[in-house]
Design a protein around this motif. Structure first.
Motif, PDB file in Angstrom:
ATOM      1  N   MET A 101       0.855  -1.193   0.000  1.00  0.00           N
ATOM      2  CA  MET A 101       0.000   0.000   0.000  1.00  0.00           C
ATOM      3  C   MET A 101       0.887   1.237   0.000  1.00  0.00           C
ATOM      4  N   ASN A 102       1.124   1.829   1.163  1.00  0.00           N
ATOM      5  CA  ASN A 102       2.069   2.928   1.343  1.00  0.00           C
ATOM      6  C   ASN A 102       1.715   4.169   0.535  1.00  0.00           C
ATOM      7  N   GLN A 103       0.432   4.366   0.185  1.00  0.00           N
ATOM      8  CA  GLN A 103       0.050   5.601  -0.499  1.00  0.00           C
ATOM      9  C   GLN A 103       0.106   6.771   0.473  1.00  0.00           C
ATOM     10  N   SER A 104       0.366   7.953  -0.065  1.00  0.00           N
ATOM     11  CA  SER A 104       0.467   9.149   0.769  1.00  0.00           C
ATOM     12  C   SER A 104      -0.839   9.930   0.735  1.00  0.00           C
ATOM     13  N   ILE A 105      -1.240  10.439   1.895  1.00  0.00           N
ATOM     14  CA  ILE A 105      -2.476  11.208   2.026  1.00  0.00           C
ATOM     15  C   ILE A 105      -2.174  12.503   2.771  1.00  0.00           C
ATOM     16  N   TYR A 106      -2.597  13.631   2.191  1.00  0.00           N
ATOM     17  CA  TYR A 106      -2.501  14.921   2.865  1.00  0.00           C
ATOM     18  C   TYR A 106      -3.863  15.243   3.484  1.00  0.00           C
ATOM     19  N   ILE A 107      -3.860  15.554   4.781  1.00  0.00           N
ATOM     20  CA  ILE A 107      -5.084  15.933   5.483  1.00  0.00           C
ATOM     21  C   ILE A 107      -4.998  17.419   5.824  1.00  0.00           C
ATOM     22  N   VAL A 108      -5.947  18.209   5.309  1.00  0.00           N
ATOM     23  CA  VAL A 108      -5.974  19.649   5.569  1.00  0.00           C
ATOM     24  C   VAL A 108      -7.162  19.918   6.489  1.00  0.00           C
ATOM     25  N   GLU A 109      -6.881  20.136   7.747  1.00  0.00           N
ATOM     26  CA  GLU A 109      -7.926  20.257   8.776  1.00  0.00           C
ATOM     27  C   GLU A 109      -7.384  21.120   9.911  1.00  0.00           C
ATOM     28  N   ASP A 110      -8.156  22.142  10.333  1.00  0.00           N
ATOM     29  CA  ASP A 110      -7.665  23.037  11.384  1.00  0.00           C
ATOM     30  C   ASP A 110      -8.003  22.555  12.786  1.00  0.00           C
ATOM     31  N   ASP A 111      -8.800  21.501  12.894  1.00  0.00           N
ATOM     32  CA  ASP A 111      -9.134  20.925  14.199  1.00  0.00           C
ATOM     33  C   ASP A 111      -8.093  19.853  14.531  1.00  0.00           C
ATOM     34  N   ALA A 112      -7.234  20.136  15.510  1.00  0.00           N
ATOM     35  CA  ALA A 112      -6.138  19.228  15.840  1.00  0.00           C
ATOM     36  C   ALA A 112      -6.644  17.864  16.296  1.00  0.00           C
ATOM     37  N   ASN A 113      -7.756  17.848  17.010  1.00  0.00           N
ATOM     38  CA  ASN A 113      -8.297  16.579  17.498  1.00  0.00           C
ATOM     39  C   ASN A 113      -8.705  15.676  16.336  1.00  0.00           C
ATOM     40  N   ILE A 114      -9.418  16.246  15.352  1.00  0.00           N
ATOM     41  CA  ILE A 114      -9.830  15.462  14.185  1.00  0.00           C
ATOM     42  C   ILE A 114      -8.609  15.006  13.398  1.00  0.00           C
ATOM     43  N   ARG A 115      -7.636  15.911  13.215  1.00  0.00           N
ATOM     44  CA  ARG A 115      -6.412  15.548  12.486  1.00  0.00           C
ATOM     45  C   ARG A 115      -5.738  14.338  13.113  1.00  0.00           C
ATOM     46  N   ASP A 116      -5.596  14.366  14.435  1.00  0.00           N
ATOM     47  CA  ASP A 116      -4.867  13.301  15.123  1.00  0.00           C
ATOM     48  C   ASP A 116      -5.616  11.971  15.076  1.00  0.00           C
ATOM     49  N   ILE A 117      -6.950  12.031  15.238  1.00  0.00           N
ATOM     50  CA  ILE A 117      -7.744  10.799  15.209  1.00  0.00           C
ATOM     51  C   ILE A 117      -7.687  10.159  13.827  1.00  0.00           C
ATOM     52  N   VAL A 118      -7.898  10.974  12.788  1.00  0.00           N
ATOM     53  CA  VAL A 118      -7.880  10.448  11.420  1.00  0.00           C
ATOM     54  C   VAL A 118      -6.502   9.892  11.080  1.00  0.00           C
ATOM     55  N   LYS A 119      -5.459  10.615  11.481  1.00  0.00           N
ATOM     56  CA  LYS A 119      -4.109  10.132  11.192  1.00  0.00           C
ATOM     57  C   LYS A 119      -3.864   8.774  11.837  1.00  0.00           C
ATOM     58  N   ALA A 120      -4.291   8.610  13.083  1.00  0.00           N
ATOM     59  CA  ALA A 120      -4.065   7.346  13.790  1.00  0.00           C
ATOM     60  C   ALA A 120      -4.709   6.181  13.039  1.00  0.00           C
ATOM     61  N   TYR A 121      -5.935   6.377  12.555  1.00  0.00           N
ATOM     62  CA  TYR A 121      -6.617   5.310  11.814  1.00  0.00           C
ATOM     63  C   TYR A 121      -5.922   5.014  10.491  1.00  0.00           C
ATOM     64  N   LEU A 122      -5.495   6.063   9.793  1.00  0.00           N
ATOM     65  CA  LEU A 122      -4.895   5.864   8.471  1.00  0.00           C
ATOM     66  C   LEU A 122      -3.500   5.246   8.562  1.00  0.00           C
ATOM     67  N   VAL A 123      -2.743   5.670   9.549  1.00  0.00           N
ATOM     68  CA  VAL A 123      -1.416   5.074   9.740  1.00  0.00           C
ATOM     69  C   VAL A 123      -1.540   3.597  10.068  1.00  0.00           C
ATOM     70  N   LYS A 124      -2.547   3.261  10.860  1.00  0.00           N
ATOM     71  CA  LYS A 124      -2.795   1.856  11.203  1.00  0.00           C
ATOM     72  C   LYS A 124      -3.099   1.032   9.957  1.00  0.00           C
ATOM     73  N   GLU A 125      -3.716   1.669   8.934  1.00  0.00           N
ATOM     74  CA  GLU A 125      -4.041   0.990   7.681  1.00  0.00           C
ATOM     75  C   GLU A 125      -2.865   0.949   6.707  1.00  0.00           C
ATOM     76  N   GLY A 126      -1.757   1.590   7.093  1.00  0.00           N
ATOM     77  CA  GLY A 126      -0.562   1.529   6.261  1.00  0.00           C
ATOM     78  C   GLY A 126      -0.334   2.725   5.356  1.00  0.00           C
ATOM     79  N   TYR A 127      -1.115   3.791   5.515  1.00  0.00           N
ATOM     80  CA  TYR A 127      -0.949   4.981   4.686  1.00  0.00           C
ATOM     81  C   TYR A 127       0.093   5.922   5.289  1.00  0.00           C
ATOM     82  N   ARG A 128       0.757   6.666   4.425  1.00  0.00           N
ATOM     83  CA  ARG A 128       1.658   7.729   4.865  1.00  0.00           C
ATOM     84  C   ARG A 128       0.851   9.026   4.946  1.00  0.00           C
ATOM     85  N   VAL A 129       0.831   9.650   6.113  1.00  0.00           N
ATOM     86  CA  VAL A 129      -0.072  10.781   6.354  1.00  0.00           C
ATOM     87  C   VAL A 129       0.717  12.043   6.670  1.00  0.00           C
TER      88      VAL A 129
END
Length: 229
Positions: free
Chosen positions: A1-29
């Protein structure tokens, strides 16, 4: 997998939660807090997918989506607290591939990401197979360059407008139902109403004046064409 994803979000809580799920799936965030910083990053290279919030400080997510789509065809998912249908249609018309309303389940976001990546993987094969020029009267479509000319004038169209023109041009005089057009242009995972089709046709009629996209009442639309003798 190892696809890269850019997340543009000003809410730090949402950014961190989404990143945790995506990193667990193998994405580069990569996390970005505003559109200006994201647009600067886009000049140096595109990720494999963008996830954009709408309500951002400064430049909003709609404008960023529009700019990204002008230089890249990578999948874009919009996440927003705005849940009105008009907001969803605007996001899709500006070039996003999906629209997810807050609050949302991170698992649902992951599922949508996977579907979009599967669709994107098949797209290069499709483009290679249709790498030619379509001509229908005064309409000329360069499928490889995604350029539209109408009466020898280049017309600025969105990604969805381009896709609908290709469908009509390949099968002139055929009546397409709204449901067919939704599937062809937005894909099987589209969640909105067929008003998106009506809005897209309205935009095309305005941009390509006198292009004979006719309404088939109670059904959908067709592009009428009579070959010159």
């Amino acid at each position: 997998m190892n696809q890269s994803i850019y997340i543009v979000e000003d809410d730090a809580n949402i950014r961190d939660i989404v990143k945790a799920y995506l990193v667990k799936e193998g994405y580069r965030v990569t996390l970005l807090k505003d559109a200006e910083e994201a647009w600067e990053r886009a000049q140096d290279g595109q990720p494999d997918m963008w996830i954009l919030d709408i309500m951002l400080p400064g430049m909003d997510g709609y404008e960023l989506c529009k700019r990204i789509r002008q230089v890249s065809e990578v999948p874009i998912i919009i996440i927003s607290a705005k849940d009105e249908e008009v907001d969803k249609i605007l996001g899709l018309e500006l070039g996003s591939d999906d629209y997810l309303t807050k609050p949302f389940s991170p698992r649902e976001l992951v599922a949508r990401i996977k579907r979009l990546f599967k669709r994107a993987e098949a797209q290069p094969v499709l483009k290679q197979a249709t790498d030619d020029i379509l001509r229908l009267g005064a309409l000329e479509i360069d499928q490889a360059g995604r350029i539209v000319h109408w009466h020898d004038k280049e017309i600025d169209v969105t990604s969805k407008e381009f896709d609908m023109l290709v469908i009509f041009t390949k099968q002139p005089n055929r009546a397409f139902s709204r449901e067919e057009l939704l599937t062809f242009v937005w894909g099987n995972d589209y969640f909105g109403s067929d008003r998106a089709v009506d809005d897209l046709v309205k935009r095309l009629r305005k941009k390509l004046e006198h292009l004979p996209i006719e309404t088939v009442w109670g059904y959908g639309y067709r592009l009428e064409y009579e070959e010159q003798q």
